[in-house]
Design an enzyme around this catalytic site. Structure first.
Site, short mmCIF file in Angstrom:
data_model
loop_
_atom_site.label_atom_id
_atom_site.label_comp_id
_atom_site.label_asym_id
_atom_site.label_seq_id
_atom_site.Cartn_x
_atom_site.Cartn_y
_atom_site.Cartn_z
N GLU A 31 -7.16 4.91 7.58
CA GLU A 31 -6.84 6.33 7.35
C GLU A 31 -8.01 7.03 6.66
O GLU A 31 -8.25 8.21 6.90
CB GLU A 31 -5.54 6.45 6.53
CG GLU A 31 -4.32 6.09 7.40
CD GLU A 31 -3.09 5.63 6.64
OE1 GLU A 31 -3.05 5.74 5.40
OE2 GLU A 31 -2.16 5.14 7.31
N LYS A 60 0.08 4.28 -0.32
CA LYS A 60 -0.56 5.48 0.25
C LYS A 60 -0.30 6.68 -0.67
O LYS A 60 -0.24 6.51 -1.89
CB LYS A 60 -0.07 5.70 1.69
CG LYS A 60 -0.20 4.43 2.52
CD LYS A 60 -0.06 4.63 3.99
CE LYS A 60 -0.25 3.30 4.70
NZ LYS A 60 -0.27 3.41 6.14
N HIS A 102 -9.71 1.58 4.26
CA HIS A 102 -8.50 1.72 5.08
C HIS A 102 -8.79 2.64 6.27
O HIS A 102 -9.54 3.60 6.15
CB HIS A 102 -7.36 2.28 4.23
CG HIS A 102 -6.04 2.17 4.91
ND1 HIS A 102 -5.65 3.06 5.90
CD2 HIS A 102 -5.03 1.27 4.79
CE1 HIS A 102 -4.44 2.69 6.34
NE2 HIS A 102 -4.05 1.62 5.69
N GLU A 119 -6.02 -4.59 10.41
CA GLU A 119 -4.95 -3.64 10.66
C GLU A 119 -5.25 -2.84 11.93
O GLU A 119 -6.01 -1.87 11.89
CB GLU A 119 -4.83 -2.66 9.49
CG GLU A 119 -4.50 -3.31 8.17
CD GLU A 119 -3.91 -2.28 7.20
OE1 GLU A 119 -2.75 -2.45 6.81
OE2 GLU A 119 -4.61 -1.32 6.87
N SER A 133 2.87 -2.17 10.35
CA SER A 133 4.31 -2.26 10.62
C SER A 133 4.89 -3.64 10.30
O SER A 133 5.85 -4.07 10.94
CB SER A 133 4.64 -1.85 12.06
OG SER A 133 4.29 -0.49 12.27
N GLY A 149 2.15 2.25 10.69
CA GLY A 149 3.15 3.30 10.54
C GLY A 149 3.87 3.67 11.82
O GLY A 149 4.58 4.66 11.89
N ASN A 162 0.87 -1.18 0.00
CA ASN A 162 0.00 0.00 0.00
C ASN A 162 0.90 1.22 0.00
O ASN A 162 1.50 1.56 1.03
CB ASN A 162 -0.89 -0.04 1.26
CG ASN A 162 -1.70 1.23 1.44
OD1 ASN A 162 -1.79 2.06 0.53
ND2 ASN A 162 -2.30 1.38 2.62
P1 PGA Z 1 2.51 0.22 7.57
O1 PGA Z 1 1.09 0.49 6.88
O2 PGA Z 1 3.01 -1.10 7.05
O3 PGA Z 1 3.37 1.37 7.15
O4 PGA Z 1 2.27 0.18 9.04
C1 PGA Z 1 0.18 -0.56 6.67
C2 PGA Z 1 -1.10 -0.01 6.10
O5 PGA Z 1 -1.55 1.05 6.52
O6 PGA Z 1 -1.72 -0.64 5.21
#
Ligand code: PGA
Length: 248
Positions: free
Chosen positions: A93, A10, A91, A161, A206, A167, A8
């Protein structure tokens, strides 16, 4: 079940990064017992598809309608027209910043299916929710309300997640991942019967080359949704290798 490793990107990537995407696709081809894909900014999909050959490229969201007065939005049909074969939906976010509700996400999943896209549908609790002992209730509620009734079949994967792990470098404990994935699996089987066994449940938050082998060995972890560690072939490759090894 073959593991599914999805990057992903982003809001990262310009034309300068097409070479890195091609590198990632080349590395992915070397791990041929693993399914993998990259979900990238919509602006790059068409050029990425040209740059990566048969490697699957996806979007990160789609609108629930095909067209109309929705300034700034991109429909599932448009993603497909650009060459995408999958999209992320729901997601955290977007649930947080764009206030997406389970009912929106359910409609988006249906739009993705209608456009012939695979969907990675994300669920996950916040830190406050986990600390209040509500993680299971929140996540199972999201699963119940954001998956459409036709979710069975190979087109949809669920990505668990935990928001506090995204992140942050803070990974969920394997025992907690096992509990959550088992609960999601039970909910899927309860709703879709034997077909619910076939819906892949990815872990995200992560995941990287150091922890992927442990996470991918957890029962009912059928792959990963990877943000930061998907941005370069060098970081993505060890995750693909861990997925490949877990299937051997
Ligand atoms: P990350 O993001 O691996 O940077 O924690 C995962 C995601 O948000 O899909």
């Amino acid at each position: 079940m073959r593991k599914f490793i999805v990057g992903n990107w982003k809001m990262n990537g310009t034309s300068a990064d097409l070479g890195e995407m091609a590198e990632i696709s080349a590395v992915a081809r070397l791990h041929n017992s693993v399914d993998s894909a990259l979900c990238i900014p919509a602006t790059l999909i068409e050029r990425a598809v040209a740059a990566v050959g048969a490697f699957p490229i996806g979007g990160q969201d789609c609108h629930m309608q095909n067209s109309g007065a929705h300034t700034g939005c991109v429909s599932a049909e448009m993603l497909s027209d650009a060459g995408a074969v999958l999209t992320i939906i729901g997601h955290s976010e977007r649930r947080a910043a764009q206030h997406e509700q389970d009912s929106d996400i359910r409609a988006k999943a249906q739009a993705a299916k209608a456009a012939g896209l695979k969907a990675i549908l994300c669920v996950g609790e916040t830190l406050d929710e986990r600390e209040a002992g509500m993680a299971l209730e929140i996540v199972l509620g999201q699963v119940a309300h954001s998956l459409p009734d036709n979710a069975a079949g190979a087109w949809l994967s669920v990505a668990y997640e935990p928001v506090w792990a995204i992140g942050t470098g803070r990974v969920a404990e394997p025992a907690d991942v096992a509990d959550m994935h088992a609960a999601i699996r039970a909910a899927l089987v309860g709703r879709f019967g034997a077909e619910g066994q076939k819906i892949r449940i990815l872990y995200g938050g992560s995941m990287n080359g150091d922890n992927a082998a442990v996470l991918l060995a957890v029962p009912n972890v059928d792959g990963g949704l990877i943000g930061g560690a998907s941005l370069t072939a060098a970081k993505f490759q060890p995750i693909l290798a861990a997925a490949q090894a877990s299937g051997e």
